[in-house]
Design a protein around this motif. Structure first.
Motif, PDB file in Angstrom:
ATOM      1  N   ILE A 133      39.117   9.791  96.368  1.00 40.03           N
ATOM      2  CA  ILE A 133      39.243   8.844  95.255  1.00 40.03           C
ATOM      3  C   ILE A 133      38.916   9.512  93.922  1.00 40.03           C
ATOM      4  O   ILE A 133      39.625   9.372  92.931  1.00 40.03           O
ATOM      5  CB  ILE A 133      38.319   7.622  95.483  1.00 40.03           C
ATOM      6  N   LEU A 134      37.835  10.283  93.925  1.00 39.92           N
ATOM      7  CA  LEU A 134      37.442  10.984  92.703  1.00 39.92           C
ATOM      8  C   LEU A 134      38.492  12.004  92.292  1.00 39.92           C
ATOM      9  O   LEU A 134      38.828  12.155  91.115  1.00 39.92           O
ATOM     10  CB  LEU A 134      36.085  11.667  92.897  1.00 39.92           C
ATOM     11  N   THR A 135      39.020  12.715  93.299  1.00 39.39           N
ATOM     12  CA  THR A 135      40.039  13.726  93.022  1.00 39.39           C
ATOM     13  C   THR A 135      41.295  13.088  92.457  1.00 39.39           C
ATOM     14  O   THR A 135      41.867  13.558  91.470  1.00 39.39           O
ATOM     15  CB  THR A 135      40.394  14.500  94.309  1.00 39.39           C
ATOM     16  N   ASN A 136      41.731  11.980  93.113  1.00 38.90           N
ATOM     17  CA  ASN A 136      42.920  11.294  92.633  1.00 38.90           C
ATOM     18  C   ASN A 136      42.705  10.714  91.249  1.00 38.90           C
ATOM     19  O   ASN A 136      43.593  10.708  90.408  1.00 38.90           O
ATOM     20  CB  ASN A 136      43.316  10.176  93.610  1.00 38.90           C
ATOM     21  N   SER A 137      41.478  10.208  91.014  1.00 37.56           N
ATOM     22  CA  SER A 137      41.170   9.661  89.684  1.00 37.56           C
ATOM     23  C   SER A 137      41.223  10.751  88.632  1.00 37.56           C
ATOM     24  O   SER A 137      41.759  10.561  87.543  1.00 37.56           O
ATOM     25  CB  SER A 137      39.786   9.014  89.683  1.00 37.56           C
ATOM     26  N   ALA A 138      40.671  11.908  88.982  1.00 36.45           N
ATOM     27  CA  ALA A 138      40.704  13.043  88.042  1.00 36.45           C
ATOM     28  C   ALA A 138      42.132  13.490  87.805  1.00 36.45           C
ATOM     29  O   ALA A 138      42.537  13.794  86.686  1.00 36.45           O
ATOM     30  CB  ALA A 138      39.864  14.198  88.598  1.00 36.45           C
ATOM     31  N   PHE A 139      42.938  13.492  88.921  1.00 34.66           N
ATOM     32  CA  PHE A 139      44.341  13.901  88.798  1.00 34.66           C
ATOM     33  C   PHE A 139      45.103  12.933  87.908  1.00 34.66           C
ATOM     34  O   PHE A 139      45.861  13.318  87.029  1.00 34.66           O
ATOM     35  CB  PHE A 139      44.975  13.967  90.184  1.00 34.66           C
ATOM     36  N   ALA A 140      44.830  11.615  88.165  1.00 37.71           N
ATOM     37  CA  ALA A 140      45.483  10.589  87.345  1.00 37.71           C
ATOM     38  C   ALA A 140      45.075  10.735  85.887  1.00 37.71           C
ATOM     39  O   ALA A 140      45.891  10.608  84.979  1.00 37.71           O
ATOM     40  CB  ALA A 140      45.120   9.202  87.863  1.00 37.71           C
ATOM     41  N   SER A 141      43.775  11.026  85.683  1.00 41.13           N
ATOM     42  CA  SER A 141      43.287  11.214  84.316  1.00 41.13           C
ATOM     43  C   SER A 141      43.965  12.402  83.659  1.00 41.13           C
ATOM     44  O   SER A 141      44.372  12.353  82.510  1.00 41.13           O
ATOM     45  CB  SER A 141      41.773  11.405  84.324  1.00 41.13           C
ATOM     46  N   ASN A 142      44.104  13.494  84.443  1.00 42.23           N
ATOM     47  CA  ASN A 142      44.786  14.680  83.910  1.00 42.23           C
ATOM     48  C   ASN A 142      46.225  14.360  83.575  1.00 42.23           C
ATOM     49  O   ASN A 142      46.770  14.821  82.572  1.00 42.23           O
ATOM     50  CB  ASN A 142      44.722  15.823  84.927  1.00 42.23           C
ATOM     51  N   ASN A 143      46.886  13.553  84.464  1.00 39.22           N
ATOM     52  CA  ASN A 143      48.260  13.166  84.206  1.00 39.22           C
ATOM     53  C   ASN A 143      48.367  12.358  82.919  1.00 39.22           C
ATOM     54  O   ASN A 143      49.323  12.503  82.153  1.00 39.22           O
ATOM     55  CB  ASN A 143      48.808  12.345  85.381  1.00 39.22           C
ATOM     56  N   GLN A 144      47.390  11.473  82.698  1.00 38.05           N
ATOM     57  CA  GLN A 144      47.415  10.667  81.486  1.00 38.05           C
ATOM     58  C   GLN A 144      47.207  11.531  80.248  1.00 38.05           C
ATOM     59  O   GLN A 144      47.697  11.211  79.176  1.00 38.05           O
ATOM     60  CB  GLN A 144      46.336   9.583  81.572  1.00 38.05           C
ATOM     61  N   ASP A 145      46.485  12.611  80.397  1.00 34.59           N
ATOM     62  CA  ASP A 145      46.263  13.512  79.268  1.00 34.59           C
ATOM     63  C   ASP A 145      47.497  14.347  78.961  1.00 34.59           C
ATOM     64  O   ASP A 145      47.687  14.802  77.833  1.00 34.59           O
ATOM     65  CB  ASP A 145      45.076  14.433  79.556  1.00 34.59           C
ATOM     66  N   LYS A 146      48.324  14.571  79.963  1.00 33.86           N
ATOM     67  CA  LYS A 146      49.531  15.372  79.771  1.00 33.86           C
ATOM     68  C   LYS A 146      50.591  14.533  79.064  1.00 33.86           C
ATOM     69  O   LYS A 146      50.902  13.426  79.497  1.00 33.86           O
ATOM     70  CB  LYS A 146      50.086  15.839  81.121  1.00 33.86           C
ATOM     71  N   PRO A 147      51.161  15.021  77.981  1.00 32.36           N
ATOM     72  CA  PRO A 147      52.199  14.226  77.317  1.00 32.36           C
ATOM     73  C   PRO A 147      53.483  14.204  78.141  1.00 32.36           C
ATOM     74  O   PRO A 147      53.814  15.157  78.840  1.00 32.36           O
ATOM     75  CB  PRO A 147      52.412  14.971  75.998  1.00 32.36           C
ATOM     76  N   ASN A 148      54.194  13.094  78.069  1.00 27.25           N
ATOM     77  CA  ASN A 148      55.543  13.005  78.623  1.00 27.25           C
ATOM     78  C   ASN A 148      56.519  13.483  77.554  1.00 27.25           C
ATOM     79  O   ASN A 148      56.205  13.479  76.357  1.00 27.25           O
ATOM     80  CB  ASN A 148      55.867  11.561  79.006  1.00 27.25           C
ATOM     81  N   PHE A 149      57.708  13.859  77.986  1.00 24.72           N
ATOM     82  CA  PHE A 149      58.726  14.327  77.042  1.00 24.72           C
ATOM     83  C   PHE A 149      60.054  13.636  77.316  1.00 24.72           C
ATOM     84  O   PHE A 149      60.530  13.594  78.449  1.00 24.72           O
ATOM     85  CB  PHE A 149      58.916  15.844  77.145  1.00 24.72           C
ATOM     86  N   LEU A 150      60.632  13.068  76.274  1.00 20.75           N
ATOM     87  CA  LEU A 150      61.983  12.529  76.304  1.00 20.75           C
ATOM     88  C   LEU A 150      62.836  13.410  75.401  1.00 20.75           C
ATOM     89  O   LEU A 150      62.670  13.403  74.184  1.00 20.75           O
ATOM     90  CB  LEU A 150      61.991  11.073  75.820  1.00 20.75           C
ATOM     91  N   PHE A 151      63.715  14.190  76.007  1.00 18.05           N
ATOM     92  CA  PHE A 151      64.576  15.103  75.263  1.00 18.05           C
ATOM     93  C   PHE A 151      65.972  14.510  75.205  1.00 18.05           C
ATOM     94  O   PHE A 151      66.582  14.217  76.234  1.00 18.05           O
ATOM     95  CB  PHE A 151      64.609  16.465  75.946  1.00 18.05           C
ATOM     96  N   ILE A 152      66.474  14.304  73.994  1.00 11.39           N
ATOM     97  CA  ILE A 152      67.812  13.745  73.785  1.00 11.39           C
ATOM     98  C   ILE A 152      68.673  14.800  73.109  1.00 11.39           C
ATOM     99  O   ILE A 152      68.369  15.249  71.997  1.00 11.39           O
ATOM    100  CB  ILE A 152      67.752  12.464  72.924  1.00 11.39           C
ATOM    101  N   LEU A 153      69.753  15.181  73.781  1.00  7.92           N
ATOM    102  CA  LEU A 153      70.660  16.221  73.296  1.00  7.92           C
ATOM    103  C   LEU A 153      72.053  15.631  73.142  1.00  7.92           C
ATOM    104  O   LEU A 153      72.616  15.104  74.100  1.00  7.92           O
ATOM    105  CB  LEU A 153      70.687  17.384  74.289  1.00  7.92           C
ATOM    106  N   THR A 154      72.598  15.709  71.940  1.00  7.91           N
ATOM    107  CA  THR A 154      73.968  15.249  71.726  1.00  7.91           C
ATOM    108  C   THR A 154      74.912  16.447  71.708  1.00  7.91           C
ATOM    109  O   THR A 154      74.474  17.596  71.714  1.00  7.91           O
ATOM    110  CB  THR A 154      74.086  14.445  70.418  1.00  7.91           C
TER     111      THR A 154
END
Length: 502
Positions: A23-44
């Protein structure tokens, strides 16, 4: 009995500890995921840097791109480094996805359909290996091998070149579980709408699938011809209401090489004013229709759980002439064809900023990797633009990565520019153009023979040679066609009877 109870208790305690650890590991992983930015790349595809309202173009309607620019940072001078093919979009995408320079992507004309060098980590592949969920929709145009290496899933993917029919384009899906491509199927609706559908669906379904950060690669086929868009959008831009560009000419003043490539024969030569106006209106209609689809994606992002933790990057693979200099396409070295629009917005990005940039499109890979805290592969040659995103970078008057920008088109053209001057050399016909960009931004007055500009001419000629060496450009000015062919690049012109090759 007592020993059995104690043994059972110990087992339960161990299980409890294991579960707590998980649980702690998954929570830390989830926290790390939340810290990582997502990227939406739009190419025309084929969108000139001036083809947006926020670029000062008052004839075109792009409300969603205008809002994106206002909410982030816009760079005005971003360049495609060039092309070894009449299909300029293919080398551009190869550079974007490898982060390498034009002649180092490992993807030449004959190999692009089947190969992607395994020793060159790809953009999507690097993010996928770092734990990102990577999704693709729209135009790819690199290779199937590179596609499969780069993405965990995909929908409505157009693998190859253009079908020249936005209502009947060939698409495939990439299954997340089997990692296999589906059988090809027709789009059955406008590609811009189908691609937006796929992107919106991904954002809506993502919370149910996993909590990994994501990289979305959304590649519109528009506004590449055929110039097809719903009639209501065409009606917004009647040809009679369209102004001709300041650099409109009936015919280009030099033979730039591929003068009869398919982009250039979409209208008769010499050009006539009314057909060019209609052509521009149809181009704007496609962009406004596409802008509406981009708006749908941005609205979906805004209403998703990812709104506050996503960086949006918008650009195009290169520009387009659309009537300027007597040209229609991108097979030239004028600014309208080598520059691309570029907007970055979202988490940590300054709002309402406008900066010059002076970088190439292949900077996308190292920039997003740095923003994500992912180690940039050693094979990446492009520089990150993260320093330009800081307030200090913005305050720099030049606000650019490079003082000199290089450009190349097959064996026909070479270019170098600064903020003030541009040199274009045509090796096959031994002709030179020199433009004073500050006083002649439309690039209409050739100063190459003017003795008052001899110093600038010689300096840029020398700098061009330096950049060609630095970037391993294989062209020999004394034997342009032969040297280019020897390096493994096709030299067959659109007009196969071109006597200059004999």
């Amino acid at each position: 009995m007592k020993n059995s109870y104690i043994k059972t208790l110990k087992i339960k305690n161990v299980i409890h500890l294991v579960i707590s650890f998980l649980i702690l590991t998954n929570s830390a992983f989830a926290s790390n995921n939340q810290d990582k930015p997502n990227f939406l790349f739009i190419l025309t595809d084929d969108q000139a840097y001036t083809a947006m309202g926020n670029a000062g173009n008052h004839q075109i309607k792009t409300p969603n791109l205008d809002q994106l620019a206002a909410s982030g940072t816009k760079f005005t001078h971003v360049f495609n480094q060039g092309s070894w093919s009449p299909a300029v979009c293919a080398p551009s995408r190869a550079m974007i996805n490898t982060g390498r320079n034009l002649y180092h992507t490992g993807m030449k004309d004959k190999s692009i359909a089947t190969q992607a060098r395994p020793e060159h980590p790809l953009w999507g592949e690097t993010f996928k290996n770092a734990g990102y969920d990577t999704f693709m929709t729209g135009k790819w145009h690199v290779s199937r091998q590179a596609l499969l290496r780069s993405f965990t899933s995909g929908k409505a993917i157009h693998e190859g070149g253009m079908t020249y029919d936005h209502y009947n384009a060939t698409m495939v899906n990439l299954d997340e579980k089997t990692h296999q491509l589906s059988a090809p199927y027709p789009s059955k609706k406008h590609t811009s709408e189908l691609i937006a559908d796929a992107a919106v669906d991904y954002l809506q379904q993502k919370p149910k699938r996993n909590d990994a950060p994501f990289l979305m690669y959304v590649g519109f086929l528009a506004p590449h011809d055929a110039r097809q868009s719903p009639q209501s959008y065409v009606d917004m831009y009647p040809g009679k209401n369209i102004n001709l560009p300041k650099s409109y000419l009936k015919q280009n003043t030099v033979d730039q090489g591929d003068f009869w490539v398919r982009d250039e024969i979409l209208l008769p030569i010499p050009r006539k004013e009314e057909p060019v106006k209609q052509f521009i209106g149809e181009y704007y209609a496609m962009i406004t229709h596409m802008d509406a689809q981009i708006g749908r994606i941005l609205d979906s992002l805004e209403s998703s759980p990812y709104a506050d933790n996503t960086i949006v990057v918008f650009t195009s693979d290169h520009g387009l002439a659309v009537g300027k200099h007597g040209l229609l396409g991108k097979q030239n070295q004028y600014d309208h064809s080598i520059r691309a629009p570029f907007i970055i917005a979202g988490k940590g990005i300054e709002q309402g900023k406008v900066s010059k940039g002076n970088f190439y499109l292949n900077s996308l890979f190292p920039t997003t990797a740095e923003l994500a805290g992912i180690e940039v592969p050693a094979t990446v040659q492009a520089k990150s633009i993260v320093p330009l995103l800081s307030e200090q970078g913005m305050s720099d008057q030049k606000s650019g990565l490079y003082d000199y920008i290089y450009g190349s088109y097959r064996h026909y053209q070479r270019m170098v520019r600064t903020d003030d001057f541009k040199l274009i050399y045509y090796p096959m016909i031994k002709q030179t153009q020199l433009f004073d960009l500050k006083n002649d931004p439309e690039e209409l007055n050739n100063l190459a023979a003017d003795p008052n500009y001899h110093e600038q001419l010689v300096m840029l000629q020398s700098k061009l040679i330096d950049l060609m060496k630095e970037l391993d450009d294989p062209l020999d000015f004394n034997a342009p066609a032969q040297s280019f062919k020897k390096a493994g690049y096709a030299i067959i012109p659109w007009r196969k009877n071109d006597k200059r090759l004999n």
